[in-house]
Scaffold this active site. Structure first.
Site, PDB file in Angstrom:
ATOM      1  CD  GLN A 187      24.791  27.063 -11.977  1.00  0.00           C
ATOM      2  OE1 GLN A 187      25.908  26.954 -12.485  1.00  0.00           O
ATOM      3  NE2 GLN A 187      24.020  28.102 -12.226  1.00  0.00           N
ATOM      4  N   GLY A 188      22.832  23.018  -9.826  1.00  0.00           N
ATOM      5  CA  GLY A 188      21.955  22.083 -10.527  1.00  0.00           C
ATOM      6  C   GLY A 188      21.011  22.816 -11.459  1.00  0.00           C
ATOM      7  CE1 TYR A 189      20.292  27.297 -10.770  1.00  0.00           C
ATOM      8  CE2 TYR A 189      20.693  28.859 -12.528  1.00  0.00           C
ATOM      9  CZ  TYR A 189      20.330  28.601 -11.225  1.00  0.00           C
ATOM     10  OH  TYR A 189      20.004  29.635 -10.390  1.00  0.00           O
ATOM     11  CB  SER A 190      22.852  22.461 -17.634  1.00  0.00           C
ATOM     12  OG  SER A 190      23.236  23.789 -17.914  1.00  0.00           O
ATOM     13  CD  GLU A 228      26.908  31.120 -13.922  1.00  0.00           C
ATOM     14  OE1 GLU A 228      27.583  30.165 -14.337  1.00  0.00           O
ATOM     15  OE2 GLU A 228      25.663  31.148 -13.959  1.00  0.00           O
ATOM     16  CB  SER A 231      25.036  30.006 -25.408  1.00  0.00           C
ATOM     17  OG  SER A 231      23.863  30.547 -25.975  1.00  0.00           O
ATOM     18  CG  ASN A 232      29.322  34.325 -25.334  1.00  0.00           C
ATOM     19  OD1 ASN A 232      29.067  34.077 -24.157  1.00  0.00           O
ATOM     20  ND2 ASN A 232      30.529  34.662 -25.736  1.00  0.00           N
ATOM     21  CD  GLU A 233      26.096  31.695 -29.827  1.00  0.00           C
ATOM     22  OE1 GLU A 233      27.122  31.627 -30.525  1.00  0.00           O
ATOM     23  OE2 GLU A 233      26.024  31.213 -28.665  1.00  0.00           O
TER      24      GLU A 233
END
Length: 398
Positions: free
Chosen positions: A126-129, A244, A383-385
């Protein structure tokens, strides 16, 4: 959703259990149950074995080679695989890029990539971040400029899980820098053997090579590898992330690890009694057990909704939050249960270079690395936030 299993469900469970007992290689099972690290061959060989029956893609429609199982059967499969100690099928191809291709890809893309995902011929990453673009993914800066029948890609991705093994990457790139940040992004499929791609390892706190940096320098990607429309990649990315986050819940794995935690706490003593009989520790385990039961029911509800044609919505964010919180709590209580014995970190044992831990406690030896590795789960996949913000906006109108 009716949580009572029918006679047909019980028969299906027996079939799956018998097949796993007969076909899951014992060395692979032992690695999983003993929290040792899996290598590329471990994942690839298991995927190939499942792919021969269409079981590597249990949520796929039959028209694409899936087994046609309903939500309950998929849940039973997850439970039985976890109970037996089977490794999970890596999600990047099967449950991340494949649903995007099925919904938005061309006929040629489906015909080329889906069979190779099913049988494991292609390993996807996966090329996201990017550096500075994680939870705020829309701020990504990797550029793709159209040049005739190709895009020229330049930039950098980071935290690319198992990218050192990958044949293909699904990648978000900026194709219109003048547009609003969500509106100028496209979704490309990139062959990792293309000249100009460099993969560099990131060694994490548990001394494992699981994630990477990936650099693109004038990388030529055919226009035919664009998924959907140019500059609409954000729509496809959100669709993918919904799938995901549903998978991140990992209920089957957490149920197995809860059993391991209880056994661990029975083997440890406090004031001459098993730790699991200590009221304070027992209350922590009981609270976690209840959280996991509630999570399991929620997963079943979401999967059933998807089976009826409703795509994952904000409920996927709920699963991501609670699933990762349960996973982290499990690793925390494991370390708490064994105390200082968890400090005897033994990478050679984790890599299978010796049969037993140098410290003499094979159960405790992997737990520090296991704990450290699971710190990431509340961050990846959004992130969960950020997930709490999604829930507040989409479910509560805040």
């Amino acid at each position: 959703m009716d949580l009572n299993y029918s006679p047909a469900d019980d028969a299906f469970r027996a079939e799956i259990r018998n097949w796993l007992e007969a076909n899951l290689p014992h060395p692979l099972r032992d690695k999983v149950l003993n929290h040792k690290r899996l290598n590329r061959d471990d994942y690839a060989s298991w995927h190939k074995l499942l792919g021969a029956r269409g079981w590597s893609v249990i949520a796929w429609p039959e028209e694409y080679g899936g087994p046609g199982w309903d939500a309950t059967q998929r849940h039973i499969w997850d439970e039985e695989c976890a109970r037996a100690g089977a490794p999970g099928v890596l999600p990047f191809g099967v449950s991340m890029v494949a649903p995007v291709l099925m919904k938005y890809g061309t006929a040629a893309q489906k015909a080329r990539y889906l069979p190779r995902i099913l049988d494991g011929s292609d390993w996807w990453c996966q090329g996201y971040s990017e550096p500075g673009s994680g939870s705020d993914l829309a701020s990504l800066r990797t550029r793709a400029e159209r040049a005739g029948d190709h895009y020229i890609v330049n930039g950098q991705k980071t935290w690319t899980t198992l990218g050192q093994h990958a044949d293909m990457m699904f990648c978000l790139v900026r194709t219109d820098p003048s547009a609003k940040k969500q509106e100028g992004i496209s979704f490309l499929l990139i062959d990792m053997k293309t000249p100009g791609i460099t993969v560099r390892p990131i060694i994490t706190l548990d001394e494992d090579h699981e994630v990477n940096e990936v650099f693109f320098e004038d990388v030529k990607v055919p226009v035919e590898n664009l998924v959907g429309d140019e500059n609409r990649g954000w729509t496809y990315a959100k669709y993918l992330l919904g799938h995901e986050r549903t998978g991140i819940a990992r209920v089957g794995q957490s149920k197995r690890e809860l059993i391991f935690l209880k056994r661990l706490a029975l083997d440890q003593t406090k004031n001459g009694k098993p730790l699991l009989r200590d009221p304070v520790f027992a209350a922590k385990v009981a609270a976690l057990d209840i959280e996991l039961m509630a999570l399991e029911v929620t997963v079943q509800r979401v999967v059933a909704s998807e089976a009826e044609g409703r795509g994952p919505g904000p409920e996927a964010s709920m699963l991501k939050i609670k699933g990762t919180e349960v996973q982290q709590a499990l690793t925390e209580l494991m370390v708490e249960a064994v105390g200082p014995q968890a400090a005897a970190f033994d990478p050679a044992y984790l890599e299978g270079e010796r049969a037993h831990s140098a410290a003499g406690d094979d159960d405790a030896a992997p737990l520090a690395a296991y704990y450290f590795n699971f710190r990431k789960t509340s961050i990846y996949g959004g992130s969960n936030e950020i997930q709490k913000n999604i829930i507040a906006q989409m479910m509560l109108g805040l």
